[in-house]
Design an enzyme around this catalytic site. Structure first.
Site, PDB file in Angstrom:
ATOM      1  CE  LYS A  22       0.946   0.706   4.330  1.00  0.00           C
ATOM      2  NZ  LYS A  22       1.131   1.845   5.311  1.00  0.00           N
ATOM      3  NE  ARG A  35       6.412   7.401   8.088  1.00  0.00           N
ATOM      4  CZ  ARG A  35       7.281   7.017   8.743  1.00  0.00           C
ATOM      5  NH1 ARG A  35       8.165   6.567   8.724  1.00  0.00           N
ATOM      6  NH2 ARG A  35       6.615   6.290  10.182  1.00  0.00           N
TER       7      ARG A  35
HETATM    8  N1  LIG Z   1       4.713   5.926  11.218  1.00  0.00           N
HETATM    9  C1  LIG Z   1       3.582   5.338  10.939  1.00  0.00           C
HETATM   10  O1  LIG Z   1       2.331   5.865  10.996  1.00  0.00           O
HETATM   11  C2  LIG Z   1       3.568   3.718  10.801  1.00  0.00           C
HETATM   12  C3  LIG Z   1       2.255   3.119  10.993  1.00  0.00           C
HETATM   13  C4  LIG Z   1       2.417   1.817  10.915  1.00  0.00           C
HETATM   14  C5  LIG Z   1       3.447   1.199  10.614  1.00  0.00           C
HETATM   15  N2  LIG Z   1       4.604   1.757  10.379  1.00  0.00           N
HETATM   16  C6  LIG Z   1       5.939   1.126  10.032  1.00  0.00           C
HETATM   17  O2  LIG Z   1       6.874   0.956  11.146  1.00  0.00           O
HETATM   18  C7  LIG Z   1       8.022   0.867  10.930  1.00  0.00           C
HETATM   19  C8  LIG Z   1       8.835   1.689  11.974  1.00  0.00           C
HETATM   20  O3  LIG Z   1       8.302   3.176  11.464  1.00  0.00           O
HETATM   21  P1  LIG Z   1       8.488   4.166  12.537  1.00  0.00           P
HETATM   22  O4  LIG Z   1       7.423   5.546  12.195  1.00  0.00           O
HETATM   23  O5  LIG Z   1       8.540   3.629  14.111  1.00  0.00           O
HETATM   24  O6  LIG Z   1       9.970   4.707  12.382  1.00  0.00           O
HETATM   25  P2  LIG Z   1      10.284   6.521  11.749  1.00  0.00           P
HETATM   26  O7  LIG Z   1      10.533   6.253  10.401  1.00  0.00           O
HETATM   27  O8  LIG Z   1       9.476   7.412  12.480  1.00  0.00           O
HETATM   28  O9  LIG Z   1      11.664   6.541  12.347  1.00  0.00           O
HETATM   29  C9  LIG Z   1      13.067   6.155  11.709  1.00  0.00           C
HETATM   30  C10 LIG Z   1      13.640   5.305  13.073  1.00  0.00           C
HETATM   31  O10 LIG Z   1      15.062   4.866  12.127  1.00  0.00           O
HETATM   32  C11 LIG Z   1      15.959   4.797  13.292  1.00  0.00           C
HETATM   33  N3  LIG Z   1      17.273   4.849  12.278  1.00  0.00           N
HETATM   34  C12 LIG Z   1      17.760   5.744  11.495  1.00  0.00           C
HETATM   35  N4  LIG Z   1      18.904   5.177  10.976  1.00  0.00           N
HETATM   36  C13 LIG Z   1      19.128   3.998  11.418  1.00  0.00           C
HETATM   37  C14 LIG Z   1      20.118   3.070  11.430  1.00  0.00           C
HETATM   38  N5  LIG Z   1      21.054   3.193  10.415  1.00  0.00           N
HETATM   39  N6  LIG Z   1      19.799   1.775  11.888  1.00  0.00           N
HETATM   40  C15 LIG Z   1      18.819   1.626  12.608  1.00  0.00           C
HETATM   41  N7  LIG Z   1      17.942   2.703  12.795  1.00  0.00           N
HETATM   42  C16 LIG Z   1      18.085   3.615  12.532  1.00  0.00           C
HETATM   43  C17 LIG Z   1      15.718   6.401  13.740  1.00  0.00           C
HETATM   44  O11 LIG Z   1      16.397   6.550  15.001  1.00  0.00           O
HETATM   45  C18 LIG Z   1      14.167   6.235  14.096  1.00  0.00           C
HETATM   46  O12 LIG Z   1      14.018   5.538  15.038  1.00  0.00           O
HETATM   47  C19 LIG Z   1       8.308   1.075   9.523  1.00  0.00           C
HETATM   48  O13 LIG Z   1       8.220   0.032   8.683  1.00  0.00           O
HETATM   49  C20 LIG Z   1       6.849   1.811   9.106  1.00  0.00           C
HETATM   50  O14 LIG Z   1       6.536   1.504   7.969  1.00  0.00           O
HETATM   51  C21 LIG Z   1       4.665   3.133  10.506  1.00  0.00           C
END
Ligand SMILES: NC(=O)c1ccc[n+]([C@@H]2O[C@H](COP(=O)([O-])OP(=O)(O)OC[C@H]3O[C@@H](n4cnc5c(N)ncnc54)[C@H](O)[C@@H]3O)[C@@H](O)[C@H]2O)c1
Length: 425
Positions: free
Chosen positions: A255, A319
């Protein structure tokens, strides 16, 4: 043996009569019973406290991970099945004159990725990944998918063999040896433990007490699904359990590609009819792609929160939609990398990377002609066409193949480039 009658008491005194006696009468305490017992408990709470409890570790601390940590911290503190303490791995970075890990532990919230969403003080942030997971019975993966393989490599030697995992991460892993692989499969194989998934219409900044949000847990084991539901469900976040792990996980990943198309559509002001057409075709390609890769995938999965509901939420508020809409508004002149930095405050864009992974699968499998919307998104992302061309995605897909053919001898193939990118991650 469990009982509270006179005969039960007598049975305790017989050799081999009873291994365990639990009495509810409380009338008398028999000295012989007390002396003969390995462990004599009078208080029910002492018994409850002695039950084994699931120890939880969260891998990830971004926006969604932080919203989920709030729910986990509440459940871990209030339900007897869980150890109260929750360890959370933080990819550490400077935060003001301290580090993000220290700031989280001092403020009990993630001030960078999800300010204002309080965890209980039972959540302990830890920048050491191995240390975070080494005693965990339940491991929740919620880090952007490009970092997952490397993380699994780091924890391979310390994960308990009896641990259970759940992945909240969206994306597809492309293995140069095995081709496309679900992230839950990668986790299962690399760590040799079971892995369920949770996917749904769960925009991180809209999950809060008093709100309404639904999600889907998919698990091959009913028992694991139920344990994770206990861990993650709250009165504002309800969960349905299904068994179609492959369908739920692929819907969650794919999606994000449709969200990129819908962002182009909105950024170019193509209107609601066009957007509805993109969503319809997107849902159809998500379903068809998933079923071709895994014939066990069920149509019904696409009616769950992980299917059509997640698609709608992502294509209106996520996003990936935000960044691709801005890409379109600026006429494709700013790169996705630049827009990610500018608009997402450290959060990671997923749709563009997933689009490239989907293309690798279409190329490996020879399915390109059957997925025109996925093909068109990729061609626009690569700058071969303008965002407004999403309106004629069917013809773009065919023209993109011709454009690629012109480059075939001068450059490494598209697939080679893509594999070299995913192998480096
Ligand atoms: N944000 C949403 O609304 C949402 C909703 C449902 C599912 N998700 C999924 O959850 C997962 C995580 O998303 P999120 O929103 O928690 O993360 P995010 O995209 O907000 O944040 C990025 C994260 O990656 C970390 N990061 C950056 N560089 C890194 C590296 N080299 N190694 C390890 N970590 C590193 C950062 O510290 C941060 O914690 C994704 O797969 C996303 O698709 C997100």
């Amino acid at each position: 043996m469990i009982g509270d009658g006179i005969t039960d008491l007598e049975a305790v005194q017989e050799t081999g009569g009873a291994d365990l006696f639990i009495g509810y009468g409380g009338v008398m305490e028999r000295t012989k019973v007390v002396e003969g017992a390995d462990w004599f408990v009078k208080d029910f709470q002492v018994l409850i406290d002695a039950l084994p409890r699931w120890k939880v570790a969260m891998i990830g601390s971004g926006a969604f991970a932080s919203s989920v940590a709030q729910m986990i911290s509440y459940n871990a503190a209030s339900k007897a099945a869980f150890n109260t303490r929750v360890d959370m791995y933080v990819y550490d970075e400077p935060y003001g004159d301290t580090t993000l890990t220290q700031a989280i532990n001092a403020m009990h919230e993630n001030p960078k990725y999800m300010p204002g969403v309080k965890f209980g003080d039972n959540v302990v942030a830890n920048p050491d990944l191995q240390d975070t997971v080494k005693n965990a019975d339940l491991i929740v993966f919620c880090a952007p998918h490009q970092f997952l393989k490397n993380m699994c490599q780091q924890i391979q030697t310390v994960v308990k063999p009896t641990a259970k995992a759940i992945s909240l991460t969206k994306g597809i892993h492309i293995s140069p040896m095995d081709g496309p692989q679900l992230l839950s499969t990668m986790i299962r194989r690399m760590l040799n433990i079971e892995c369920s998934v949770m996917m749904g219409a769960n925009l991180a900044n809209e999950i809060h007490p008093g709100g309404l949000c639904e999600s889907t847990i998919a698990s091959h084991s009913t028992e694991d699904g139920e344990v994770f539901r206990q861990l993650l469900e709250t009165d504002y976040f309800s969960i349905r359990i299904i068994s179609d792990v492959e369908g739920a996980e692929l819907a969650g990943a794919l999606k994000n590609v449709v969200a990129v198309a819908s962002g182009f559509c909105d950024g170019c002001g193509l209107g609601e009819n066009a957007k509805a057409a993109i969503l319809r075709q997107g849902l159809e390609e998500m379903r068809a792609f998933s079923k071709r890769l895994y014939p066990t995938v069920r149509d019904e999965t696409f009616w769950e929160s992980c299917g059509v509901a997640d698609l709608i939420a992502t294509c209106y508020g996520g996003r990936n939609h935000l960044v691709s809409q801005e890409y379109a508004k600026r006429g494709g002149k700013a790169s996705f990398e630049q827009l990610e930095k500018e608009l997402l405050n450290g959060q990671k864009l997923q749709g563009v990377l997933t689009s490239s992974e989907v293309q690798a699968v279409l190329q490996i499998k020879g399915w390109k002609d059957d997925f025109p919307l996925f093909m068109a998104v990729d061609a626009i992302v690569r700058g071969l066409f303008q965002p407004k061309d999403i309106a004629r995605y069917r013809t773009v897909a065919a023209e993109a193949e011709l454009k690629d053919l012109h480059h075939v001898n001068s450059e490494p193939s598209l697939l080679e480039k893509r594999l070299s990118v995913t192998m480096k991650l």
